[in-house]
Motif scaffolding. Structure first.
Motif, PDB file in Angstrom:
ATOM      1  N   ALA A  78      13.524  10.234 -22.253  1.00 13.74           N
ATOM      2  CA  ALA A  78      12.791   8.974 -22.156  1.00 13.74           C
ATOM      3  C   ALA A  78      12.797   8.443 -20.725  1.00 13.74           C
ATOM      4  O   ALA A  78      11.786   7.923 -20.236  1.00 13.74           O
ATOM      5  N   GLN A  79      13.951   8.587 -20.037  1.00  9.78           N
ATOM      6  CA  GLN A  79      14.031   8.120 -18.653  1.00  9.78           C
ATOM      7  C   GLN A  79      13.095   8.924 -17.762  1.00  9.78           C
ATOM      8  O   GLN A  79      12.413   8.366 -16.889  1.00  9.78           O
ATOM      9  N   ARG A  80      13.051  10.233 -17.973  1.00 16.18           N
ATOM     10  CA  ARG A  80      12.144  11.079 -17.188  1.00 16.18           C
ATOM     11  C   ARG A  80      10.689  10.686 -17.439  1.00 16.18           C
ATOM     12  O   ARG A  80       9.882  10.624 -16.506  1.00 16.18           O
ATOM     13  N   GLN A  81      10.373  10.440 -18.702  1.00 14.27           N
ATOM     14  CA  GLN A  81       9.007  10.033 -19.021  1.00 14.27           C
ATOM     15  C   GLN A  81       8.672   8.691 -18.389  1.00 14.27           C
ATOM     16  O   GLN A  81       7.553   8.479 -17.902  1.00 14.27           O
ATOM     17  N   ALA A  82       9.669   7.776 -18.377  1.00 15.78           N
ATOM     18  CA  ALA A  82       9.443   6.471 -17.753  1.00 15.78           C
ATOM     19  C   ALA A  82       9.227   6.622 -16.253  1.00 15.78           C
ATOM     20  O   ALA A  82       8.354   5.967 -15.673  1.00 15.78           O
ATOM     21  N   ASP A  83      10.036   7.502 -15.607  1.00 15.06           N
ATOM     22  CA  ASP A  83       9.862   7.736 -14.172  1.00 15.06           C
ATOM     23  C   ASP A  83       8.483   8.316 -13.880  1.00 15.06           C
ATOM     24  O   ASP A  83       7.816   7.917 -12.909  1.00 15.06           O
ATOM     25  N   ALA A  84       8.076   9.280 -14.716  1.00 13.13           N
ATOM     26  CA  ALA A  84       6.749   9.882 -14.518  1.00 13.13           C
ATOM     27  C   ALA A  84       5.645   8.844 -14.700  1.00 13.13           C
ATOM     28  O   ALA A  84       4.668   8.830 -13.948  1.00 13.13           O
ATOM     29  N   ALA A  85       5.816   7.966 -15.703  1.00 13.33           N
ATOM     30  CA  ALA A  85       4.824   6.925 -15.925  1.00 13.33           C
ATOM     31  C   ALA A  85       4.763   5.960 -14.744  1.00 13.33           C
ATOM     32  O   ALA A  85       3.683   5.529 -14.335  1.00 13.33           O
ATOM     33  N   GLU A  86       5.947   5.660 -14.164  1.00 17.95           N
ATOM     34  CA  GLU A  86       5.974   4.764 -13.006  1.00 17.95           C
ATOM     35  C   GLU A  86       5.273   5.408 -11.809  1.00 17.95           C
ATOM     36  O   GLU A  86       4.528   4.747 -11.075  1.00 17.95           O
ATOM     37  N   GLU A  87       5.519   6.714 -11.619  1.00 19.16           N
ATOM     38  CA  GLU A  87       4.843   7.423 -10.525  1.00 19.16           C
ATOM     39  C   GLU A  87       3.335   7.414 -10.725  1.00 19.16           C
ATOM     40  O   GLU A  87       2.565   7.218  -9.775  1.00 19.16           O
ATOM     41  N   ARG A  88       2.908   7.636 -11.971  1.00 10.32           N
ATOM     42  CA  ARG A  88       1.462   7.614 -12.232  1.00 10.32           C
ATOM     43  C   ARG A  88       0.884   6.233 -11.982  1.00 10.32           C
ATOM     44  O   ARG A  88      -0.233   6.105 -11.473  1.00 10.32           O
ATOM     45  N   THR A  89       1.662   5.191 -12.321  1.00 10.21           N
ATOM     46  CA  THR A  89       1.194   3.823 -12.079  1.00 10.21           C
ATOM     47  C   THR A  89       1.034   3.550 -10.589  1.00 10.21           C
ATOM     48  O   THR A  89       0.042   2.975 -10.145  1.00 10.21           O
ATOM     49  N   LEU A  90       2.053   3.968  -9.799  1.00  9.61           N
ATOM     50  CA  LEU A  90       1.977   3.774  -8.346  1.00  9.61           C
ATOM     51  C   LEU A  90       0.792   4.526  -7.759  1.00  9.61           C
ATOM     52  O   LEU A  90       0.074   4.003  -6.896  1.00  9.61           O
ATOM     53  N   LEU A  91       0.593   5.765  -8.235  1.00 13.23           N
ATOM     54  CA  LEU A  91      -0.535   6.549  -7.743  1.00 13.23           C
ATOM     55  C   LEU A  91      -1.858   5.884  -8.103  1.00 13.23           C
ATOM     56  O   LEU A  91      -2.789   5.834  -7.281  1.00 13.23           O
ATOM     57  N   ALA A  92      -1.943   5.350  -9.311  1.00 10.00           N
ATOM     58  CA  ALA A  92      -3.169   4.662  -9.725  1.00 10.00           C
ATOM     59  C   ALA A  92      -3.409   3.418  -8.873  1.00 10.00           C
ATOM     60  O   ALA A  92      -4.551   3.120  -8.496  1.00 10.00           O
ATOM     61  N   GLU A  93      -2.316   2.697  -8.550  1.00 11.44           N
ATOM     62  CA  GLU A  93      -2.459   1.517  -7.695  1.00 11.44           C
ATOM     63  C   GLU A  93      -2.936   1.897  -6.297  1.00 11.44           C
ATOM     64  O   GLU A  93      -3.763   1.202  -5.700  1.00 11.44           O
ATOM     65  N   GLN A  94      -2.390   3.018  -5.768  1.00  7.50           N
ATOM     66  CA  GLN A  94      -2.846   3.485  -4.453  1.00  7.50           C
ATOM     67  C   GLN A  94      -4.324   3.847  -4.491  1.00  7.50           C
ATOM     68  O   GLN A  94      -5.082   3.492  -3.580  1.00  7.50           O
ATOM     69  N   HIS A  95      -4.736   4.548  -5.545  1.00  8.48           N
ATOM     70  CA  HIS A  95      -6.146   4.916  -5.667  1.00  8.48           C
ATOM     71  C   HIS A  95      -7.023   3.673  -5.780  1.00  8.48           C
ATOM     72  O   HIS A  95      -8.116   3.613  -5.202  1.00  8.48           O
ATOM     73  N   ALA A  96      -6.535   2.673  -6.530  1.00  6.47           N
ATOM     74  CA  ALA A  96      -7.302   1.437  -6.677  1.00  6.47           C
ATOM     75  C   ALA A  96      -7.441   0.722  -5.343  1.00  6.47           C
ATOM     76  O   ALA A  96      -8.504   0.188  -5.005  1.00  6.47           O
TER      77      ALA A  96
END
Length: 350
Positions: free
Chosen positions: A195-213
């Protein structure tokens, strides 16, 4: 040992008599791929409930059996994982077969509902289910009181466990329960890590999405600025071209005879005339420049033609002279490369 009333028996039967399709919510140690290796020493004759009903009919107790009476006692017989490490399948079966005979002699073979060996969990073990019959009727309370269970454990060790090299089990041991709890705890820890790994991956995807935005917003702002600049340029060009378009329209109407001279047309005509003069001047200059370039090209072409004719004549009448000249030129080039600081006058003086 556990005691079960009629309402609990179906669930126990489902787990004890399971096949490869069985899924347990309470026992995570079951490996469905090994369930096919489970086997019986005593197979149930029909369902557990049907066996119990037949046996009660055979016994025909004088007093009615209470609805909450204990109708089945279930024994879990096993040993430590180390005991089974070097045991062959035949040795394991021999051990549990002796245990089955021990219970059959002690409580009656006719009262045993099922004796099944499970090979699909952490360690092999025997589930032996029997009806607790005493004096012709179910009586688990007297048959399996605390004193009787201690005696059962002692006798089982003396008759079977000792000659198999086992130590006597501790009274009230919770080893099986602890093994299950430990297994569940490990699974929970693994689930937490996942679950922690999935949360970290989700956070990375969120940061990447924010950068793209953010990049998209910057590009949009740049596009809006560029669009505004283009609109300004368009307005400026329209202002500059408008008088010329008006003049061109007036000239066309004058040429067609559909328009008479008008003082208002003078500024527009003047602007069109000035533009036409400017374009004519640029065109004249361009034509003059092209004419000069054409003359230079023709002169150079004539010179090259004369040089080519001369070389063909020398090659025809004095080829050795041409070879000597070429060799001399090559030597001069080589000497020039060898002495890059020597002046051209010195080379020719040689």
């Amino acid at each position: 040992m556990k005691k079960f009333q009629r309402s609990d028996i179906v669930g126990v039967e489902r787990e004890n008599e399971r096949d490869e399709t069985y899924r347990s919510k309470t026992n995570p140690q079951i490996d469905g791929e090994r369930t096919r290796f489970n086997h019986h020493f005593i197979s149930p004759n029909g369902s557990y409930t049907a066996f119990i009903n037949r046996r009660l009919k055979e016994l025909a107790p004088k007093r009615k059996v209470k609805d909450d009476a204990v109708l089945m006692a279930s024994f879990f017989v096993g040993a430590s994982p180390a005991f089974f490490t070097d045991k062959s399948r035949d040795d394991i079966d021999a051990f549990f077969f002796e245990c089955k005979d021990f219970f059959a002699e002690r409580y009656g073979r006719e009262n045993i509902i099922s004796a099944v060996v499970h090979m699909d969990e952490t360690t092999p073990h025997l589930h032996l289910n029997l009806m607790p019959i005493l004096d012709g009727r179910p009586c688990a309370k007297k048959l399996f009181d605390r004193k009787a269970l201690v005696a059962l454990q002692t006798d089982l060790y003396k008759e079977i466990g000792r000659h198999w090299g086992l130590e006597r089990g501790q009274e009230g041991s919770q080893a099986q329960h602890l093994d299950t709890v430990e297994f569940k705890l490990r699974k929970l820890q693994e689930a937490a890590v996942t679950a922690q790994r999935q949360a970290d991956a989700a956070e990375e995807r969120t940061l990447l999405a924010e950068q793209h935005a953010s990049i998209a917003e910057q590009r949009q702002a740049h596009a809006e600025e560029r669009t505004a600049d283009l609109f300004k340029q368009q307005e400026r060009l329209e202002r500059e071209v408008s008088p010329l378009q008006a003049a061109a329209e007036a000239l066309r109407e004058y040429a067609d005879g559909t328009r008479k001279p008008n003082k208002k047309d003078v500024p527009a005509l003047a602007a069109e005339l000035a533009k036409t003069k400017t374009e004519l001047q640029y065109s004249t200059k361009d034509q003059h420049g092209l004419f000069q370039e054409l003359q230079q090209a023709e002169r150079k072409n004539a010179e090259l033609q004369r040089s080519a004719d001369l070389l063909r004549e020398i090659r025809r009448h004095a080829p050795e002279k041409l070879d000597e000249a070429i060799e001399a030129v090559n030597k001069r080039k080589a000497a020039k490369r060898a002495s890059p600081f020597q002046s051209s006058n010195d080379q020719w003086s040689k």
